[in-house]
Design a protein around this motif. Sequence first.
Motif, PDB file in Angstrom:
ATOM      1  N   SER A   1     -68.075  66.325 126.579  1.00 41.03           N
ATOM      2  CA  SER A   1     -68.546  66.768 125.269  1.00 41.03           C
ATOM      3  C   SER A   1     -69.513  65.758 124.664  1.00 41.03           C
ATOM      4  O   SER A   1     -70.514  66.132 124.033  1.00 41.03           O
ATOM      5  N   ASP A   2     -69.231  64.472 124.851  1.00 43.73           N
ATOM      6  CA  ASP A   2     -70.117  63.436 124.303  1.00 43.73           C
ATOM      7  C   ASP A   2     -71.501  63.513 124.947  1.00 43.73           C
ATOM      8  O   ASP A   2     -72.527  63.380 124.268  1.00 43.73           O
TER       9      ASP A   2
ATOM     10  N   TYR B   1     -61.657  70.571 117.832  1.00 40.58           N
ATOM     11  CA  TYR B   1     -62.872  70.027 117.221  1.00 40.58           C
ATOM     12  C   TYR B   1     -62.592  68.641 116.654  1.00 40.58           C
ATOM     13  O   TYR B   1     -61.565  68.409 115.999  1.00 40.58           O
TER      14      TYR B   1
ATOM     15  N   GLU C   1     -71.915  72.195 118.483  1.00 39.31           N
ATOM     16  CA  GLU C   1     -70.492  72.397 118.798  1.00 39.31           C
ATOM     17  C   GLU C   1     -70.261  73.781 119.385  1.00 39.31           C
ATOM     18  O   GLU C   1     -69.394  73.959 120.238  1.00 39.31           O
TER      19      GLU C   1
ATOM     20  N   ILE D   1     -71.310  73.589 123.002  1.00 37.46           N
ATOM     21  CA  ILE D   1     -70.329  72.808 123.755  1.00 37.46           C
ATOM     22  C   ILE D   1     -69.096  73.654 124.059  1.00 37.46           C
ATOM     23  O   ILE D   1     -68.565  73.641 125.168  1.00 37.46           O
TER      24      ILE D   1
ATOM     25  N   VAL E   1     -69.174  74.414 127.886  1.00 36.57           N
ATOM     26  CA  VAL E   1     -68.409  73.316 128.478  1.00 36.57           C
ATOM     27  C   VAL E   1     -66.909  73.595 128.440  1.00 36.57           C
ATOM     28  O   VAL E   1     -66.241  73.595 129.479  1.00 36.57           O
ATOM     29  N   LYS E   2     -66.395  73.846 127.252  1.00 36.54           N
ATOM     30  CA  LYS E   2     -64.944  73.929 127.102  1.00 36.54           C
ATOM     31  C   LYS E   2     -64.364  75.219 127.674  1.00 36.54           C
ATOM     32  O   LYS E   2     -63.386  75.190 128.440  1.00 36.54           O
TER      33      LYS E   2
ATOM     34  N   ARG F   1     -73.384  66.377 123.450  1.00 35.20           N
ATOM     35  CA  ARG F   1     -73.876  66.072 122.102  1.00 35.20           C
ATOM     36  C   ARG F   1     -75.118  65.184 122.162  1.00 35.20           C
ATOM     37  O   ARG F   1     -76.058  65.354 121.368  1.00 35.20           O
TER      38      ARG F   1
END
Length: 304
Positions: free
Chosen positions: A196-197, A105, A206, A209, A213-214, A200
């Motif tokens: 990630s950007d 993070y 978060e 994400i 995503v992660k 956002r």
Amino acid sequence: MTGPDGARRGSRAPYLFVAPAVLLFLAFLAIPIGYALYLSLRGLRLTGGGIFGTRQEVFVGLDNYARTLADPDFLAGFGRLALYGLISVPLTLGPALLFALLLDYAGARGRRFARTAIFLPYAIPGVTASLLWGFMYLPSTSPFSYLTQELGLGEIPFLTGGGIYPSLANIAVWGGVGFNMIIIFTSLRGIPAELSDAARIDGASEWRIAWHVKIPLVAPALVLTGLFALIGTLQVYGEPTTLKPMTPEISGVWVPLMHIYTSAFSRDDLPLASAASVILAVGTLVVSVVLLKVTQKRAFGGMS
């Protein structure tokens, strides 16, 4: 221009570089496996009869495998491993993924200290960790049981009944979370920050994400750590062996590796122990291949 001698030396160079690895592989893996397979087909039989009979090693074929697979103690050990794995594997992977996501993070502080603190238990040898936790489990030395007894709740059954499984799993979780966290965190650091950007900018939190995503992008690392945890479960030996003198719940054949050790060194039956070792190795290989196949199908299915 390179002459014939130089060309020959160049053609031999790859073999010279590979030779040490090949020799080590043969000496410490291929030859021991071959010898174990050979021993598993042999057996000890009494010849001569009477009090003057002697034990001789003879060819018995698959008799050792049949005896091992018919041994209720050996099969019961796999049942105990299943209960142990149901506790240890999820608790080893879940916190590792959580810690890795928290460290990844952007607003996290003290990352270096946190990584070291989480990883540090892995650096402690397994036998040492088992001894430390064993003393914290014993009713006479446990600080946890002391507190519960002071509160009038009685001692905690760490080493009795069903409590032996979470107690053993706790040792594996305590030592394994840091190792898995490092693997997953390293994989997370390889994800381009632009992904990630962009999420956002689209208004994703978060949590979204991390989930969308992660985690999908670190799926190979999760499969790898899951495979390590599964193989480690099938090869459990140090923890129950260390705690065995502290509780009657753990016998000398509590898990398959303890059964193999007992057959080899307590009963002096190396052929039977070799057959059990081969069965355990083949079982580990089969489970690993099935896990990889299942995860690959899900991964490709999700991409299609």
